[in-house]
Design a protein around this motif. Structure first.
Motif, PDB file in Angstrom:
ATOM      1  N   PRO A 268      23.010  22.710  -9.866  1.00 38.34           N
ATOM      2  CA  PRO A 268      22.863  23.552 -11.065  1.00 38.34           C
ATOM      3  C   PRO A 268      24.122  23.664 -11.902  1.00 38.34           C
ATOM      4  CG  PRO A 268      21.772  24.574  -9.188  1.00 38.34           C
ATOM      5  CD  PRO A 268      22.527  23.394  -8.645  1.00 38.34           C
ATOM      6  N   ASP A 269      25.312  23.437 -11.298  1.00 43.27           N
ATOM      7  CA  ASP A 269      26.548  23.510 -12.083  1.00 43.27           C
ATOM      8  C   ASP A 269      26.877  22.189 -12.780  1.00 43.27           C
ATOM      9  OD1 ASP A 269      27.446  21.858 -10.055  1.00 43.27           O
ATOM     10  OD2 ASP A 269      29.017  23.218  -9.331  1.00 43.27           O
ATOM     11  N   GLY A 270      26.002  21.186 -12.633  1.00 41.88           N
ATOM     12  CA  GLY A 270      26.190  19.918 -13.325  1.00 41.88           C
ATOM     13  C   GLY A 270      26.875  18.847 -12.509  1.00 41.88           C
ATOM     14  N   THR A 271      27.488  19.207 -11.390  1.00 43.14           N
ATOM     15  CA  THR A 271      28.080  18.187 -10.537  1.00 43.14           C
ATOM     16  C   THR A 271      26.982  17.465  -9.766  1.00 43.14           C
ATOM     17  OG1 THR A 271      28.397  19.749  -8.702  1.00 43.14           O
ATOM     18  CG2 THR A 271      30.205  19.512 -10.300  1.00 43.14           C
ATOM     19  N   HIS A 272      27.308  16.276  -9.245  1.00 44.87           N
ATOM     20  CA  HIS A 272      26.282  15.528  -8.535  1.00 44.87           C
ATOM     21  C   HIS A 272      26.860  14.731  -7.375  1.00 44.87           C
ATOM     22  CE1 HIS A 272      27.718  12.359 -11.334  1.00 44.87           C
ATOM     23  NE2 HIS A 272      27.306  11.504 -10.404  1.00 44.87           N
ATOM     24  N   LYS A 273      25.974  14.312  -6.494  1.00 47.84           N
ATOM     25  CA  LYS A 273      26.330  13.548  -5.307  1.00 47.84           C
ATOM     26  C   LYS A 273      25.245  12.510  -5.062  1.00 47.84           C
ATOM     27  CE  LYS A 273      27.029  14.121  -0.295  1.00 47.84           C
ATOM     28  NZ  LYS A 273      28.420  13.629  -0.181  1.00 47.84           N
ATOM     29  N   ILE A 274      25.635  11.300  -4.687  1.00 44.59           N
ATOM     30  CA  ILE A 274      24.672  10.248  -4.383  1.00 44.59           C
ATOM     31  C   ILE A 274      24.077  10.492  -2.995  1.00 44.59           C
ATOM     32  CG2 ILE A 274      24.326   7.762  -4.107  1.00 44.59           C
ATOM     33  CD1 ILE A 274      24.974   8.754  -6.977  1.00 44.59           C
ATOM     34  N   VAL A 275      22.744  10.478  -2.914  1.00 40.86           N
ATOM     35  CA  VAL A 275      22.076  10.755  -1.638  1.00 40.86           C
ATOM     36  C   VAL A 275      21.217   9.598  -1.133  1.00 40.86           C
ATOM     37  CG1 VAL A 275      22.109  13.269  -1.888  1.00 40.86           C
ATOM     38  CG2 VAL A 275      20.180  11.959  -2.831  1.00 40.86           C
ATOM     39  N   LEU A 276      20.888   8.636  -1.991  1.00 43.37           N
ATOM     40  CA  LEU A 276      20.172   7.431  -1.586  1.00 43.37           C
ATOM     41  C   LEU A 276      20.777   6.254  -2.333  1.00 43.37           C
ATOM     42  CD1 LEU A 276      16.441   8.651  -1.752  1.00 43.37           C
ATOM     43  CD2 LEU A 276      17.711   8.120   0.343  1.00 43.37           C
ATOM     44  N   THR A 277      20.829   5.080  -1.676  1.00 44.02           N
ATOM     45  CA  THR A 277      21.420   3.891  -2.282  1.00 44.02           C
ATOM     46  C   THR A 277      20.553   2.666  -2.004  1.00 44.02           C
ATOM     47  OG1 THR A 277      22.722   3.181  -0.361  1.00 44.02           O
ATOM     48  CG2 THR A 277      23.702   4.880  -1.781  1.00 44.02           C
ATOM     49  N   ALA A 278      21.065   1.514  -2.421  1.00 48.46           N
ATOM     50  CA  ALA A 278      20.376   0.248  -2.167  1.00 48.46           C
ATOM     51  C   ALA A 278      20.208  -0.009  -0.679  1.00 48.46           C
ATOM     52  CB  ALA A 278      21.145  -0.903  -2.825  1.00 48.46           C
TER      53      ALA A 278
END
Length: 339
Positions: A285-295
């Motif tokens: 919700p604060d706009g930051t992000h993290k990758i949780v699934l990849t190739a």
């Protein structure tokens, strides 16, 4: 539809790219396989598995997704112009095929394509069809098996892409990637209204961008949320009491190649498909992000996300992956304590 270079249609509804998009870096792929807990009591995404694979040569490029109450997925196969239902075991059936167009002239891709999809509670499906002709618009597919019917015509020089349904208001919202517009269409059909416009929804012209602006779209908590692929942003547009659009708010930036997205629950946490790098990001919700699934988990140009009953569904169209592997991935969503 993704942030794509121009496509050309070829025999048997396949497509070829005239430009190559970036592929995942070694560092991106090395982020590990699931489960991936996210700090701060946020949702977790775990146990990814491919439940269905499709044939790219037949135009089976899963673009967008809507879920049925039984947990099955309704997928638009963009260049096959079809809607396909896939159950939790991977069994599939063709629900409908949109009519062919003799001389499609669709902006960005040049071919006729079935794009966004939304499902009403009674089982009616609403599909966006982009053709560059008068067939461009919103098509309705009733659950009785009758042929698809166009219920709204949208500008043929635009690129209507994602679609969202607000049954409470009886309205459909369509994101136009080329015209930088959110269209509002009565659920029963009729004349569309340019509900929201502005720079935040506009594409960026080549070579700085790919000419693909407003893309994915969802109705969530008295607002319409939209992704902008070229600007790498997630936007929120409040719905005022008179159902007009409020000021556009930028809720997240730096989402490279963002396509469509889904909310993980009642809060404002989002799972977003990042098509170019074969990733799904958890956007806080604060706009930051993290990758949780990849190739490494099986993603191949993911185009959209759906969430239901602690399950995450991710279609991959494999539009410009080095190895063509269009598929549907299913993963587990951990219980969210916040967001």
């Amino acid at each position: 539809m993704p942030r794509l270079p121009r496509l050309a249609a070829v025999a048997t509804a396949t497509v070829a790219l005239t430009l190559l998009a970036s592929v995942p870096t070694a560092a991106s792929e090395a982020r590990g396989t699931s489960p991936r807990p996210v700090a701060g009591g946020e949702p977790t995404v775990s146990d990814p598995r491919i439940v269905a694979r499709f044939d790219f040569a037949l135009g089976q490029t899963p673009e967008n997704i809507a879920l049925g109450p039984d947990g099955s997925a309704y997928l638009t196969m963009s260049f096959a112009r079809q809607v396909v239902n896939v159950d939790k075991h991977g069994n599939r059936r063709t629900v409908a095929t949109l009519p062919p167009v003799a001389n499609p002239n669709t902006p960005v891709i040049g071919a006729a394509a079935a794009l966004g999809i939304a499902r009403a509670h009674d089982g009616t499906l609403y599909v966006v069809y982009a053709t560059g002709t008068r067939e461009t618009g919103v098509w309705r597919i009733k659950p009785d098996g009758s042929a698809p019917v166009q219920i709204a015509e949208l500008p043929p020089n635009g690129f209507p892409n994602g679609i969202a349904l607000d049954e409470k208001c009886g309205a459909l919202y369509v994101a136009d990637s080329v015209l930088g517009t959110v269209w509002r269409v009565p659920q029963e059909g009729g004349t569309p209204t340019a509900w929201a416009t502005g720079t935040a929804l506009q594409p960026i012209a080549p070579p700085a961008g790919f000419g693909v602006g407003a893309n994915g779209i969802k109705v969530h908590k008295d607002a319409v949320w939209v992704s902008n692929s070229d600007r790498q942003t997630l936007l929120r547009i409040p719905v005022r009491h008179d159902e007009s659009a409020g000021p556009i708010e930028v809720r997240a930036t730096g989402l490279d190649g963002i396509d469509d997205f889904a909310f993980t629950g009642h809060g404002d946490t989002v799972l977003a498909a990042l098509i170019e790098n074969h990733e799904v990001a958890l956007v806080r919700p604060d706009g930051t992000h993290k990758i949780v699934l990849t190739a490494r988990d099986g993603l191949s140009n993911p185009t959209s996300v759906a969430v239901r009953d602690r399950k995450v569904y991710v279609p991959s169209a494999s539009y410009f992956a080095p190895v063509k592997d269009p598929n549907l991935l299913l993963a587990r969503l951990g219980k969210a304590k916040k967001g």
